[in-house]
Every structure is written in C-alpha cells, then in structure tokens.
Design a protein around this motif. Structure first.
Motif, PDB file in Angstrom:
ATOM      1  N   LEU A  18     103.156  59.930  30.132  1.00  0.00           N
ATOM      2  CA  LEU A  18     102.446  61.114  29.650  1.00  0.00           C
ATOM      3  C   LEU A  18     103.236  61.856  28.584  1.00  0.00           C
ATOM      4  O   LEU A  18     102.660  62.425  27.664  1.00  0.00           O
ATOM      5  CB  LEU A  18     102.143  62.047  30.827  1.00  0.00           C
ATOM      6  CG  LEU A  18     101.308  63.286  30.524  1.00  0.00           C
ATOM      7  CD1 LEU A  18      99.946  62.882  29.961  1.00  0.00           C
ATOM      8  CD2 LEU A  18     101.112  64.132  31.781  1.00  0.00           C
ATOM      9  N   GLU A  19     104.574  61.829  28.668  1.00  0.00           N
ATOM     10  CA  GLU A  19     105.395  62.570  27.700  1.00  0.00           C
ATOM     11  C   GLU A  19     105.149  62.133  26.264  1.00  0.00           C
ATOM     12  O   GLU A  19     104.847  62.969  25.404  1.00  0.00           O
ATOM     13  CB  GLU A  19     106.875  62.435  28.061  1.00  0.00           C
ATOM     14  CG  GLU A  19     107.301  63.246  29.264  1.00  0.00           C
ATOM     15  CD  GLU A  19     108.811  63.183  29.448  1.00  0.00           C
ATOM     16  OE1 GLU A  19     109.529  63.807  28.650  1.00  0.00           O
ATOM     17  OE2 GLU A  19     109.259  62.489  30.377  1.00  0.00           O
ATOM     18  N   PRO A  20     105.275  60.837  25.930  1.00  0.00           N
ATOM     19  CA  PRO A  20     104.996  60.450  24.538  1.00  0.00           C
ATOM     20  C   PRO A  20     103.526  60.639  24.158  1.00  0.00           C
ATOM     21  O   PRO A  20     103.212  60.882  22.993  1.00  0.00           O
ATOM     22  CB  PRO A  20     105.402  58.965  24.487  1.00  0.00           C
ATOM     23  CG  PRO A  20     105.392  58.506  25.905  1.00  0.00           C
ATOM     24  CD  PRO A  20     105.767  59.690  26.724  1.00  0.00           C
ATOM     25  N   ALA A  21     102.637  60.542  25.141  1.00  0.00           N
ATOM     26  CA  ALA A  21     101.222  60.773  24.844  1.00  0.00           C
ATOM     27  C   ALA A  21     100.999  62.217  24.416  1.00  0.00           C
ATOM     28  O   ALA A  21     100.241  62.495  23.480  1.00  0.00           O
ATOM     29  CB  ALA A  21     100.376  60.430  26.069  1.00  0.00           C
ATOM     30  N   VAL A  22     101.664  63.155  25.096  1.00  0.00           N
ATOM     31  CA  VAL A  22     101.542  64.563  24.730  1.00  0.00           C
ATOM     32  C   VAL A  22     102.115  64.809  23.341  1.00  0.00           C
ATOM     33  O   VAL A  22     101.547  65.531  22.519  1.00  0.00           O
ATOM     34  CB  VAL A  22     102.259  65.441  25.775  1.00  0.00           C
ATOM     35  CG1 VAL A  22     102.436  66.866  25.254  1.00  0.00           C
ATOM     36  CG2 VAL A  22     101.467  65.454  27.076  1.00  0.00           C
ATOM     37  N   ARG A  23     103.263  64.172  23.059  1.00  0.00           N
ATOM     38  CA  ARG A  23     103.845  64.358  21.728  1.00  0.00           C
ATOM     39  C   ARG A  23     102.903  63.822  20.653  1.00  0.00           C
ATOM     40  O   ARG A  23     102.731  64.435  19.587  1.00  0.00           O
ATOM     41  CB  ARG A  23     105.206  63.673  21.632  1.00  0.00           C
ATOM     42  CG  ARG A  23     105.891  63.977  20.307  1.00  0.00           C
ATOM     43  CD  ARG A  23     107.196  63.231  20.134  1.00  0.00           C
ATOM     44  NE  ARG A  23     108.214  63.646  21.088  1.00  0.00           N
ATOM     45  CZ  ARG A  23     109.463  63.170  21.077  1.00  0.00           C
ATOM     46  NH1 ARG A  23     109.818  62.252  20.176  1.00  0.00           N
ATOM     47  NH2 ARG A  23     110.338  63.589  21.970  1.00  0.00           N
ATOM     48  N   ALA A  24     102.287  62.666  20.925  1.00  0.00           N
ATOM     49  CA  ALA A  24     101.331  62.118  19.961  1.00  0.00           C
ATOM     50  C   ALA A  24     100.183  63.089  19.745  1.00  0.00           C
ATOM     51  O   ALA A  24      99.759  63.324  18.601  1.00  0.00           O
ATOM     52  CB  ALA A  24     100.809  60.759  20.448  1.00  0.00           C
ATOM     53  N   TRP A  25      99.678  63.656  20.828  1.00  0.00           N
ATOM     54  CA  TRP A  25      98.554  64.600  20.690  1.00  0.00           C
ATOM     55  C   TRP A  25      98.961  65.805  19.844  1.00  0.00           C
ATOM     56  O   TRP A  25      98.175  66.289  19.023  1.00  0.00           O
ATOM     57  CB  TRP A  25      98.099  65.059  22.072  1.00  0.00           C
ATOM     58  CG  TRP A  25      96.803  65.807  22.006  1.00  0.00           C
ATOM     59  CD1 TRP A  25      96.617  67.136  21.756  1.00  0.00           C
ATOM     60  CD2 TRP A  25      95.494  65.248  22.138  1.00  0.00           C
ATOM     61  NE1 TRP A  25      95.290  67.444  21.734  1.00  0.00           N
ATOM     62  CE2 TRP A  25      94.573  66.307  21.955  1.00  0.00           C
ATOM     63  CE3 TRP A  25      95.019  63.965  22.396  1.00  0.00           C
ATOM     64  CZ2 TRP A  25      93.200  66.112  22.035  1.00  0.00           C
ATOM     65  CZ3 TRP A  25      93.655  63.771  22.473  1.00  0.00           C
ATOM     66  CH2 TRP A  25      92.764  64.842  22.284  1.00  0.00           C
ATOM     67  N   GLU A  26     100.171  66.266  20.019  1.00  0.00           N
ATOM     68  CA  GLU A  26     100.632  67.419  19.242  1.00  0.00           C
ATOM     69  C   GLU A  26     100.723  67.089  17.757  1.00  0.00           C
ATOM     70  O   GLU A  26     100.548  67.974  16.910  1.00  0.00           O
ATOM     71  CB  GLU A  26     101.990  67.873  19.778  1.00  0.00           C
ATOM     72  CG  GLU A  26     101.917  68.469  21.177  1.00  0.00           C
ATOM     73  CD  GLU A  26     103.279  68.736  21.784  1.00  0.00           C
ATOM     74  OE1 GLU A  26     103.360  69.556  22.708  1.00  0.00           O
ATOM     75  OE2 GLU A  26     104.265  68.111  21.333  1.00  0.00           O
ATOM     76  N   PHE A  27     100.972  65.822  17.429  1.00  0.00           N
ATOM     77  CA  PHE A  27     101.057  65.432  16.018  1.00  0.00           C
ATOM     78  C   PHE A  27      99.690  65.159  15.396  1.00  0.00           C
ATOM     79  O   PHE A  27      99.532  65.309  14.183  1.00  0.00           O
ATOM     80  CB  PHE A  27     101.925  64.181  15.859  1.00  0.00           C
ATOM     81  CG  PHE A  27     103.399  64.460  15.896  1.00  0.00           C
ATOM     82  CD1 PHE A  27     103.965  65.473  15.139  1.00  0.00           C
ATOM     83  CD2 PHE A  27     104.228  63.694  16.691  1.00  0.00           C
ATOM     84  CE1 PHE A  27     105.329  65.724  15.175  1.00  0.00           C
ATOM     85  CE2 PHE A  27     105.592  63.933  16.735  1.00  0.00           C
ATOM     86  CZ  PHE A  27     106.144  64.951  15.979  1.00  0.00           C
ATOM     87  N   GLY A  28      98.705  64.754  16.194  1.00  0.00           N
ATOM     88  CA  GLY A  28      97.440  64.386  15.552  1.00  0.00           C
ATOM     89  C   GLY A  28      96.259  64.188  16.461  1.00  0.00           C
ATOM     90  O   GLY A  28      95.311  63.484  16.079  1.00  0.00           O
ATOM     91  N   GLY A  29      96.275  64.759  17.665  1.00  0.00           N
ATOM     92  CA  GLY A  29      95.109  64.719  18.526  1.00  0.00           C
ATOM     93  C   GLY A  29      94.742  63.318  18.971  1.00  0.00           C
ATOM     94  O   GLY A  29      95.595  62.446  19.185  1.00  0.00           O
TER      95      GLY A  29
END
Length: 442
Positions: free
Chosen positions: A334-345
């Motif tokens: 979930l951690e890298p998924a959240v970071r990805a979302w913060e960069f571009g949804g």
C-alpha cells in the motif's frame, strides 16, 4: 398489477413467499406490528402467515379505507376477506399535504417509493398518524369470525409485501390515489413558490407594495408574454458559476454526548466526512477549470483504487488497517501505491501495478526518444547508462533507476528502495525530463 384507477388499485396474486420475510421496509414491519399487537389468537396469526406464505391469497384490491382479497382454505374453499383502516379526514389531508409539499425531500422519497421516518414523524407532529397502530386494522371475513381469522391475517401479511414495494398503496388506503395526490402536491408547491417570490419582491420594494408598485394583497399585475419576450435582451443574465471554494469545509460535530452504537466506527466516519469534503472541493475546482465541459468523464474507481485514494489522505492507524484489508494489499504494497496516487492519481497507480508491452509502432517511437538521451553509443557505454527494456519499463543498468511508459504516452520516473520499485516523481512528456528528475535526486 391488473388494473389501476384513481380510487382503486388491484394487484395480481403474489407468488408464494418461501424463504423470505413478508416485509423488509420499516413501514411494512410497522404494519405487521399493528396486526400482531391487535390479534388475540396467536394460533390464527401463525396459520394466516402460513396461508400467505403458501400463496393462498388471491388478487388484492386496495381502495380508500378497505383492502379485499379472496383467501382459499387448503380444501379450496374461498372466503372473501376484508381489512378496514380509517381514512384521513379533509383537515388531516390538508395538514399532511402541507408537510409533504413543505420539504422537497419528502416528495422525492415518495416518488422513489420510499417513506422516510422523518416524513412520518413530521406528519405525526402535525396531528396525522399515517401508519396504523393497535386496533386500527379492523377485520371482516366471510367465515364470520369476530376477530382476525387466518384469512384476514393472511391478507394483512400479503399487504405488507405490497406496502414494501410502494408506500403510495398506504396513502390510497388512507383516502387519496397517487395521481390526485401528486396533482395536489404540485399545485401546493407552485402556490408556495409564487407566494415566497411575491413576499421576497415585496420585501425588497418596502412594506405595503410589491417591486412593481402593486399594492400588497392585490398580487403582481403580470406582464404580457410578447412584451416579456421582447424584453429578453435587457433582462438580467442568469447567475454565473459558483465561486471557487478555497478550502474544504469542516465536517459536522459528531459528539452528541451519548455513547455511539458498537457497530459505528466514529473515527472512520469522521475521516470519511473530511475526505469527502476534500474531494468535493477538488471536484468543484476541476468543474470551474477551462475546458472542463469538453473533457471526458473519468472511469469510476474500483474498490482497490478507492482504498488507495483514501489512504493517501493519511488516516489514523485503525482506519489505515481497515483500508489495507479492504483493498487487498499488504501494508508494504500500500505504501508505494499511496505514493503513486500522490504523484498522479489513478493513472500513476496503473503505471505502478500494470505491466504491458507497447505496440510495434509505439515501441519504435519510444526507442527513438530513448536513443536521443545519449546520441553517441560510445558515450552511453562510457557513462554506464545502459537501458534494459522489459515491456513498458526501461531500467538504467546498475543505478536503481527506472523509466516507465504510460498508456497515455507520458514517462514516469522510478527508484528502487527497500527491494521494491517506488514512484519518484510526476509524469513527464519527455523521457529525458523524467530521467533527470530521478537522477538529480540520486
């Protein structure tokens, strides 16, 4: 349903109710409670319920003050069963219609075949009891029983199923058909709107007269239709779009002083309210942005995506654990998924989690873009920056740096951390810019 008239509706016999309750709605259950609290013989209740469940009740006729059906015994003997409920008087209907027309949500709920508790509570506050209580369901049956027999009981259980589907059936039983009721509500709503408009104009022009100079009590004089059309060019323009809300609003105070139900997670509810406010503010900003009307609607989010969106709002540990479980990811995933979302949804999340291979034509263009990063082959080798391709991913050998090509033609920088590839920045149209982002951080 076989027929429908202004003062009577006839419903075809319902199929047997094997394996299901007779009522799921709260008003249907209230109807059954009135029956069960009234009947003196519990054995008759059980038998009537069994008859209804087995499909012994024929077509049901509903008209003001009375429901009727033929109920057959096990040997096929028919009995006419009637159940009477007192109609509302003219004054009660007047108060009830005022209650419904006074709040748009009440009428909307009825049109959606729903009867919210607040509508019934507001009606009771106006002195109108919509739902029956103890002793209100009066039985009449051809078997000549003096109390609720198994035939009238079976009819009442079947009626609960009809009420579940359409609360207008209850209003018809109380004395008004759906069509007449809606016509009256429309008339009252229009009159209320005209009255409020006139009062508003009168207030703006000063006491004693309306804005056009008409004396109070006489009503506005009105304008000829042709004249109104001719004035269209100089009439005020319609209101513009709403102003941008700079910050999301605060949620309601949920602490009422009473202990919440055990099944209610107050922390999760507060988080959802706050996250919804942020989403609403963002949606308004997007709606007010230039070109929004011509843009396509985004694809709806699935559960796995939506849990990442919510986790990106950084909830507390307990809510975070629930999101992790609901999204089907481990906390490490979930951690890298959240970071990805913060960069571009959602687009960035798809780049993180989807591996694919570009079509040959697209791959040729991509290869040309990547070759332009180091024009000289020997210079590329001397720098040690050799790109190894794997589908839509190009890894710079020996550096822990990667570029990923999105389906929309943009490039996403990635860095290897803790044995996993992590998004390192937003998307760039040019692979060189994306690579510079991640290399500069190194």
């Amino acid at each position: 349903m076989n027929s429908e008239y202004e003062d009577e509706r006839t419903f075809a016999a319902l199929p047997p109710a094997h394996g299901r309750g007779f009522a799921q709605s709260w008003w249907g259950l209230t109807w059954l409670k009135a029956l069960e609290d009234t009947a003196l013989d519990t054995q008759q209740l059980k038998q009537g319920r069994k008859y209804a469940r087995q499909g012994a009740v024929g077509a049901v006729s509903v008209r003001p003050g009375r429901i009727t059906a033929v109920v057959r015994d096990r040997d096929g003997t028919p009995h006419r069963a009637d159940v009477l409920l007192q109609q509302l008087g003219a004054e009660s209907w007047d108060r009830l219609l005022d209650v419904v027309s006074g709040e748009a949500g009440h009428l909307a709920a009825l049109l959606d075949r729903d009867m919210p508790p607040r509508l019934v509570e507001d009606a009771a506050g106006a002195g109108v009891e919509l739902l029956p209580g103890i002793g209100d369901l009066d039985p009449e049956c051809g078997c000549e029983a003096w109390d609720h027999c198994l035939h009238t009981t079976a009819l009442c259980y079947q009626m609960a199923r009809l009420l579940d589907q359409d609360p207008f059936v209850l209003l018809l039983l109380r004395g008004r058909g759906e069509r007449a009721l809606l016509d009256e509500l429309q008339t009252r709503s229009a009159a209320r709107g005209a009255r409020e408009s006139a009062e508003s104009e009168g207030a703006s022009a000063g006491s004693g007269s309306y804005a056009d100079g008409t004396a109070a009590g006489e009503g506005p004089a009105g304008v000829d239709a042709e004249e109104a059309y001719a004035l269209g060019a100089i009439l005020p323009s319609p209101p513009g779009p709403p102003a941008l809300v700079e910050f999301p609003g605060d949620g309601p105070v949920l602490d009422s002083g009473a202990a919440p139900p055990e099944e209610l997670d107050v922390e999760a509810l507060k988080f959802l309210v706050a996250a919804t406010a942020v989403q609403a503010q963002r949606a308004l900003a997007e709606a007010l942005a230039p070109g929004h009307a011509d843009s396509s609607l985004p694809e709806p989010l699935g559960t796995a995506q939506d849990t990442v969106r919510l986790a990106a709002a950084h909830p507390g540990p307990r809510v975070g654990e629930r999101l992790t479980a609901a999204g089907g990811r481990t906390s490490a995933e979930l951690e890298p998924a959240v970071r990805a979302w913060e960069f571009g949804g959602a687009e960035a999340l798809a780049v993180l989690e989807e591996a694919w291979s570009p079509e040959p034509d697209a791959l040729a263009r991509v290869s040309d873009q990547l070759a332009a990063l180091w024009p000289e082959e020997e210079g590329r080798a001397e720098s040690g920056r050799v790109l190894r391709a794997d589908g839509n991913r190009w890894t710079v050998a020996g550096s822990g740096v990667q570029l990923r090509y999105g389906r929309d033609g943009r490039w996403w920088p990635y860095r290897r951390e803790r044995g996993r590839w992590w998004p390192a920045g937003p998307a760039e149209p040019d692979p060189g810019a994306a690579l510079a982002t991640v290399l500069s951080e190194g």
